[in-house]
Motif scaffolding. Structure first.
Motif, PDB file in Angstrom:
ATOM      1  N   ASP A 136       4.968 -43.802 -31.036  1.00 46.79           N
ATOM      2  CA  ASP A 136       3.641 -43.954 -30.441  1.00 46.79           C
ATOM      3  C   ASP A 136       3.370 -42.814 -29.462  1.00 46.79           C
ATOM      4  OD1 ASP A 136       1.264 -44.853 -29.333  1.00 46.79           O
ATOM      5  OD2 ASP A 136       2.005 -46.883 -28.947  1.00 46.79           O
ATOM      6  N   ALA A 137       2.253 -42.130 -29.609  1.00 53.56           N
ATOM      7  CA  ALA A 137       1.878 -41.071 -28.664  1.00 53.56           C
ATOM      8  C   ALA A 137       1.724 -41.618 -27.247  1.00 53.56           C
ATOM      9  CB  ALA A 137       0.588 -40.388 -29.111  1.00 53.56           C
ATOM     10  N   ASP A 138       1.412 -42.896 -27.101  1.00 53.67           N
ATOM     11  CA  ASP A 138       1.344 -43.494 -25.766  1.00 53.67           C
ATOM     12  C   ASP A 138       2.721 -43.555 -25.118  1.00 53.67           C
ATOM     13  OD1 ASP A 138      -1.442 -44.030 -25.423  1.00 53.67           O
ATOM     14  OD2 ASP A 138      -1.264 -45.601 -26.916  1.00 53.67           O
ATOM     15  N   ASP A 139       3.761 -43.806 -25.911  1.00 52.26           N
ATOM     16  CA  ASP A 139       5.113 -43.773 -25.370  1.00 52.26           C
ATOM     17  C   ASP A 139       5.490 -42.354 -24.955  1.00 52.26           C
ATOM     18  OD1 ASP A 139       5.616 -46.477 -25.613  1.00 52.26           O
ATOM     19  OD2 ASP A 139       6.610 -46.311 -27.554  1.00 52.26           O
ATOM     20  N   ILE A 140       5.103 -41.381 -25.762  1.00 50.10           N
ATOM     21  CA  ILE A 140       5.369 -39.979 -25.416  1.00 50.10           C
ATOM     22  C   ILE A 140       4.699 -39.647 -24.079  1.00 50.10           C
ATOM     23  CG2 ILE A 140       5.030 -37.574 -26.096  1.00 50.10           C
ATOM     24  CD1 ILE A 140       4.996 -38.579 -29.025  1.00 50.10           C
ATOM     25  N   ALA A 141       3.447 -40.040 -23.943  1.00 50.36           N
ATOM     26  CA  ALA A 141       2.712 -39.749 -22.701  1.00 50.36           C
ATOM     27  C   ALA A 141       3.354 -40.436 -21.509  1.00 50.36           C
ATOM     28  CB  ALA A 141       1.253 -40.179 -22.848  1.00 50.36           C
TER      29      ALA A 141
END
Length: 278
Positions: free
Chosen positions: A159-164
């Motif tokens: 998930d890109a939200d986890d990356i962020a």
């Protein structure tokens, strides 16, 4: 953890992209002064035009370093080295690099960042969930069929939200200096399995087909994709999806103390907001 950069200006490169936009939003939400830079942002930043770099770096102490289009493309190490030199000269003290799993070229760039003289954190990420909702792949999913030159090779989509979340922690807290985090989701899926879960949770059938590399290249060329992008995508799918990245990693847990988001939860939420509604 100590928020040592809480009131210092942070530069987010590729700040209108999938991860950059999320990083900038989270930093602003924490009250961190943020400068968003990209070719289309108010603060213009172009990797091919070094005259755009000084204004972007002015007064900056931390940088989210996301290279576009990808660290695997030719010329990326040279650009990263030049940027790191400029950043150090401008007084930057912390770099958080977005990198890609399994890319030998990206690892060259990681080594450059490690050796540039600033505090650093490397965020090495798997294939994004959001590639199915925020890129050209969304159209294929919406149309009911995705075809790639990838067979039954599993990928632990992330998930890109986890990356962020990990990037923001690294930019604002002291406990992440000198760390490399490999970020994946909690389980690996083949592209066919991923389309199966989208089908199940949306109620609309999305098929998956395997192309030969030549068929894939011809399809991209027929769609008018620029030659450089065709070459990069062909490399990406015919090189990286050989099983080297199939094992999930624990980077989200190590950085944040929680589990990464699961693909099913992402699909359920994306479907609820109409991500694939024509």
């Amino acid at each position: 953890m100590t928020n040592s950069t809480q009131h210092e200006l942070t530069l987010v490169l590729n700040g209108t992209g999938k991860t950059g936009r999320r990083v900038a939003e989270r930093l602003a939400g924490r009250g961190v002064p943020v400068r968003v830079a990209s070719r289309s942002a108010e603060t213009r930043f172009d990797w091919t035009d070094e005259t755009t770099w000084p204004a972007a770096l002015d007064g900056v102490r931390a940088v989210y370093l996301a290279y576009a289009p990808d660290l695997a493309v030719p010329g990326a190490p040279k650009a990263i080295a030049a940027f790191c030199e400029a950043a150090v000269e401008a007084g930057v003290r912390r770099l958080v690099l977005l990198s890609g799993r399994g890319e030998s070229e990206a690892e060259v760039c990681e080594d450059i960042v490690r050796g540039c003289g600033t505090d650093w954190t490397i965020v090495r990420a798997a294939w994004f969930f959001q590639n199915f909702t925020e890129s050209d792949f969304a159209g294929y999913v919406r149309a009911g069929h995705l075809a790639l030159p990838v067979g039954d090779v599993p990928e632990p989509f992330v998930d890109a939200d986890d990356i962020a979340d990990v990037a923001v922690a690294a930019l604002t807290e002291d406990g992440h200096r000198g760390r490399l985090y490999e970020l994946t989701g909690p389980r690996a899926l083949t592209f066919a399995e991923a389309m199966g879960e989208i089908s199940e949770l949306t109620g609309s059938e999305v098929g998956y087909g395997t192309l030969t590399p030549d068929e894939f290249t011809a399809a991209l060329e027929g769609a008018g994709v620029p030659a450089e992008e065709v070459a990069f995508l062909a490399y990406l799918f015919t090189t990286l999806f050989d099983g080297r990245n199939e094992r999930p990693a624990d980077g989200v847990r190590r950085a944040l103390g929680r589990e990464p988001r699961d693909f099913r939860d992402f699909v359920r939420e994306a479907a609820a907001r109409g991500a694939w509604t024509a």
